[in-house]
Design an enzyme around this catalytic site. Structure first.
Site, PDB file in Angstrom:
ATOM      1  N   LYS A 117      26.076  40.656  13.339  1.00 28.93           N
ATOM      2  CA  LYS A 117      26.994  39.855  13.659  1.00 28.93           C
ATOM      3  C   LYS A 117      28.364  40.233  14.085  1.00 28.93           C
ATOM      4  CE  LYS A 117      25.348  35.806  10.870  1.00 28.93           C
ATOM      5  NZ  LYS A 117      25.572  34.957   9.711  1.00 28.93           N
ATOM      6  N   LYS A 198      14.277  35.128  15.753  1.00 26.88           N
ATOM      7  CA  LYS A 198      14.054  34.069  14.877  1.00 26.88           C
ATOM      8  C   LYS A 198      14.963  33.066  15.114  1.00 26.88           C
ATOM      9  CE  LYS A 198      17.764  34.184  11.371  1.00 26.88           C
ATOM     10  NZ  LYS A 198      17.936  33.580  10.387  1.00 26.88           N
ATOM     11  N   LYS A 201      20.358  29.001  12.849  1.00 25.84           N
ATOM     12  CA  LYS A 201      21.476  27.956  13.017  1.00 25.84           C
ATOM     13  C   LYS A 201      22.375  28.372  14.126  1.00 25.84           C
ATOM     14  CE  LYS A 201      21.961  26.790   8.207  1.00 25.84           C
ATOM     15  NZ  LYS A 201      22.683  27.403   7.239  1.00 25.84           N
TER      16      LYS A 201
HETATM   17  P1  ATP Z   1      22.172  31.970  11.026  1.00 26.91           P
HETATM   18  O1  ATP Z   1      20.978  32.223  11.668  1.00 26.91           O
HETATM   19  O2  ATP Z   1      23.266  31.216  11.795  1.00 26.91           O
HETATM   20  O3  ATP Z   1      22.450  33.226  10.040  1.00 26.91           O
HETATM   21  P2  ATP Z   1      19.982  30.877   9.270  1.00 26.91           P
HETATM   22  O4  ATP Z   1      19.638  29.902  10.160  1.00 26.91           O
HETATM   23  O5  ATP Z   1      19.782  32.134   8.939  1.00 26.91           O
HETATM   24  O6  ATP Z   1      21.712  31.065   9.911  1.00 26.91           O
HETATM   25  P3  ATP Z   1      21.056  30.533   6.470  1.00 26.91           P
HETATM   26  O7  ATP Z   1      21.798  29.380   5.707  1.00 26.91           O
HETATM   27  O8  ATP Z   1      21.403  31.705   6.635  1.00 26.91           O
HETATM   28  O9  ATP Z   1      20.721  29.913   7.986  1.00 26.91           O
HETATM   29  O10 ATP Z   1      19.635  30.572   5.915  1.00 26.91           O
HETATM   30  C1  ATP Z   1      19.047  29.422   5.111  1.00 26.91           C
HETATM   31  C2  ATP Z   1      17.782  29.932   4.483  1.00 26.91           C
HETATM   32  O11 ATP Z   1      16.633  29.698   5.510  1.00 26.91           O
HETATM   33  C3  ATP Z   1      17.684  31.478   4.118  1.00 26.91           C
HETATM   34  O12 ATP Z   1      16.593  31.476   2.845  1.00 26.91           O
HETATM   35  C4  ATP Z   1      16.794  32.021   5.167  1.00 26.91           C
HETATM   36  O13 ATP Z   1      16.093  33.079   4.955  1.00 26.91           O
HETATM   37  C5  ATP Z   1      16.228  30.826   5.805  1.00 26.91           C
HETATM   38  N1  ATP Z   1      15.619  30.850   7.205  1.00 26.91           N
HETATM   39  C6  ATP Z   1      16.637  30.866   8.279  1.00 26.91           C
HETATM   40  N2  ATP Z   1      15.897  31.315   9.474  1.00 26.91           N
HETATM   41  C7  ATP Z   1      14.718  31.270   9.128  1.00 26.91           C
HETATM   42  C8  ATP Z   1      13.591  31.303  10.142  1.00 26.91           C
HETATM   43  N3  ATP Z   1      13.849  31.295  11.345  1.00 26.91           N
HETATM   44  N4  ATP Z   1      12.348  31.368   9.536  1.00 26.91           N
HETATM   45  C9  ATP Z   1      12.258  31.080   8.137  1.00 26.91           C
HETATM   46  N5  ATP Z   1      13.398  31.090   7.291  1.00 26.91           N
HETATM   47  C10 ATP Z   1      14.681  31.124   7.660  1.00 26.91           C
END
Ligand code: ATP
Ligand code: LTN
Length: 340
Positions: A117, A198, A201
Site C-alpha cells: 500500500k 486477489k 475492494k
Molecule cells: P483491500 O483489498 O482494499 O485491502 P479487502 O477486499 O481485502 O480490501 P478487507 O476489509 O480488508 O477487504 O477484508 C475483509 C475480509 O475479507 C478479510 O478477512 C479478508 O481476508 C477477506 N478477503 C478480502 N479479499 C479476499 C479475497 N479475494 N478472497 C478471500 N478473502 C478475502
C-alpha cells in the site's frame, strides 16, 4: 486470562471502505455467519482502520452504515454475535497505543500489506504503518482465541501473536495468543479480470474485476461471462498459472455448493466449454447474493434500527474491552483511577 470452560472466542474485522465483493463474502463473512452460536463471536466494522488512507467524511459515515446493513443482511444475528463499530469503543485506540509501545518498528516495516500500500502512495500516513498494531489491539482486547480471515491477513494475525507474547513476557501473563483461521477453500478469491491477483475492494471499481455484493443479477452474469480464462476447454482443478481463471471459477462454485473437488468436476464433466461453466457459476452466485441484496435494501430503509443495533453492539463490546485495557494499564504501571 480467559475462562477455559467458556465457548471459544472469535474476533474478526472488516473495513468500511470500498464495495464489498464476493471474495470478502466467501473468504470471511460467510464463515462468520456459519459459526455463530457454536462460538462467541465479535465482528467489528473497523472505521479507525479505514482512515489510514484518506476517506471523505460523508462517504465514511455512509459506508459504515452500509457495511452494518450488509453484515446483518448476510446473516450476522445481533443476538448471537456482538456486531459493533470500532470507533464506538475507545479502548481500541487506547489499547493500540499501549501495544505500539511494545512493538519494534522493524516488525511493522516487514508487513507485506504495508509495503504494497505504501508503494502506491506519495505520502504515507503514520497510521498506515501502525495499522497492524491497532488490529492486534482489536483482537487482544477481547481475548479472542480464533481470528477467521482470508489468506491476505495471515501475516497480521501472526504479528498480533508476537505482540501478545512480547507483552506477556514484559508484564506477565495478560493477553491470549490468538490463532488465524484461514479457510481451506475460498481463502483467496482472485480477480475476474486478472486471476493472478486477489479480488480486492480497492480495485472493485475497475470494470470486470469483481462481483460486488450489490450487483444486480445481470451485472453478475456479465462480470462472470467476461472473466478471463485460457484457450483450453478442460474444466478441472489445476493450479498452474495458465488455468488460474478456471480454477477461480471452480473454487467459487465449490465454496457456494459445499461440494468436494471430485463432485465439482463431475458436475462439469458434460459441460461444453467455458461458456457453460460461466453460466452455471453465475447462477450459483446469484442464488447466494440476490437474497442478501434484497434484505440489505430493506435494512438501509430503517436507519433507526441500524443505529439501535450499533448501540447494543458497542455496549456489549465495551463491557469486555474496557476491563481488559484497564488490566493492561495496571500491569504497565499506570495509576488507574476507579472512574476510568
Ligand atoms: P483491500 O483489498 O482494499 O485491502 P479487502 O477486499 O481485502 O480490501 P478487507 O476489509 O480488508 O477487504 O477484508 C475483509 C475480509 O475479507 C478479510 O478477512 C479478508 O481476508 C477477506 N478477503 C478480502 N479479499 C479476499 C479475497 N479475494 N478472497 C478471500 N478473502 C478475502
Ligand atoms: N486488517 C483487516 C481488518 C481487521 C481485522 C481486525 C481482521 C481489522 N481488525 C481484527 C481480523 C481481526 C483487513 O483488512 N481485512
Amino acid at each position: 486470562m480467559s475462562d477455559p470452560t467458556s465457548k471459544r472466542r472469535v474476533f474478526s474485522g472488516i473495513q468500511p471502505s470500498g464495495n464489498l465483493h464476493l471474495g470478502n463474502y466467501l473468504g470471511a463473512i460467510r464463515r462468520w455467519v456459519d459459526e455463530q452460536g457454536e462460538k462467541e463471536n465479535f465482528i467489528c466494522v473497523v472505521d479507525l482502520h479505514a482512515v489510514t488512507v484518506y476517506q471523505d467524511p460523508d462517504e465514511l459515515r455512509d459506508q459504515t452504515r452500509r457495511l452494518m446493513a450488509f453484515l446483518l443482511a448476510a446473516g450476522i444475528d445481533p443476538r448471537r454475535t456482538t456486531l459493533f463499530v470500532q470507533s464506538h469503543v475507545r479502548a481500541h485506540a487506547e489499547g493500540a497505543w499501549l501495544l505500539n509501545c511494545v512493538t519494534p518498528i522493524g516488525w511493522l516495516e516487514r508487513m507485506t500489506q504495508y509495503k504494497a500500500k505504501a508503494a502506491k502512495q506519495e505520502s504515507v500516513l503514520t497510521g498506515l504503518m501502525t495499522y497492524p498494531v491497532l488490529q492486534a489491539a482489536d483482537i487482544l482486547l477481547y481475548s479472542a482465541h480464533e481470528v477467521p480471515v482470508g489468506e491476505d491477513q495471515k501475516q497480521h494475525i501472526e504479528l498480533a501473536r508476537d505482540i501478545a507474547q512480547r507483552y506477556n513476557h514484559l508484564y506477565g501473563p495478560t493477553l491470549v495468543v490468538p490463532e488465524p483461521m484461514i479457510p481451506k477453500v475460498g481463502a483467496r478469491i482472485m480477480g475476474l479480470d486478472d486471476p493472478t491477483a486477489k479480488m480486492s475492494k480497492s480495485s472493485a471499481s475497475v470494470r470486470g474485476h469483481a462481483v460486488a455484493l450489490t450487483d444486480s443479477d445481470d451485472e453478475i452474469r456479465r462480470a462472470i461471462k467476461r472473466a478471463v480464462t485460457d484457450s483450453g476447454r478442460e474444466i478441472v482443478f489445476d493450479d498452474s498459472p495458465e488455468k488460474a481463471g478456471v480454477n477461480n471459477l471452480l473454487t467459487i462454485y465449490q465454496v457456494l455448493t459445499s461440494k468436494s473437488q471430485d463432485e465439482v468436476e463431475a458436475d462439469f464433466s458434460t459441460a461444453r466449454g467455458y461458456g457453460d461453466l460461466k453460466k452455471t457459476v453465475a447462477e450459483v452466485v446469484i442464488d447466494a447474493v440476490a437474497p442478501i441484496r434484497s434484505r440489505y435494501e430493506e435494512l438501509m430503509e430503517d436507519r433507526g434500527e441500524l443505529d439501535r443495533l450499533m448501540a447494543i453492539g458497542a455496549e456489549r463490546a465495551r463491557s469486555i474491552a474496557e476491563p481488559k485495557v484497564r488490566e493492561m494499564k495496571e500491569k504497565m504501571g499506570f495509576i488507574v483511577p476507579a472512574e476510568l
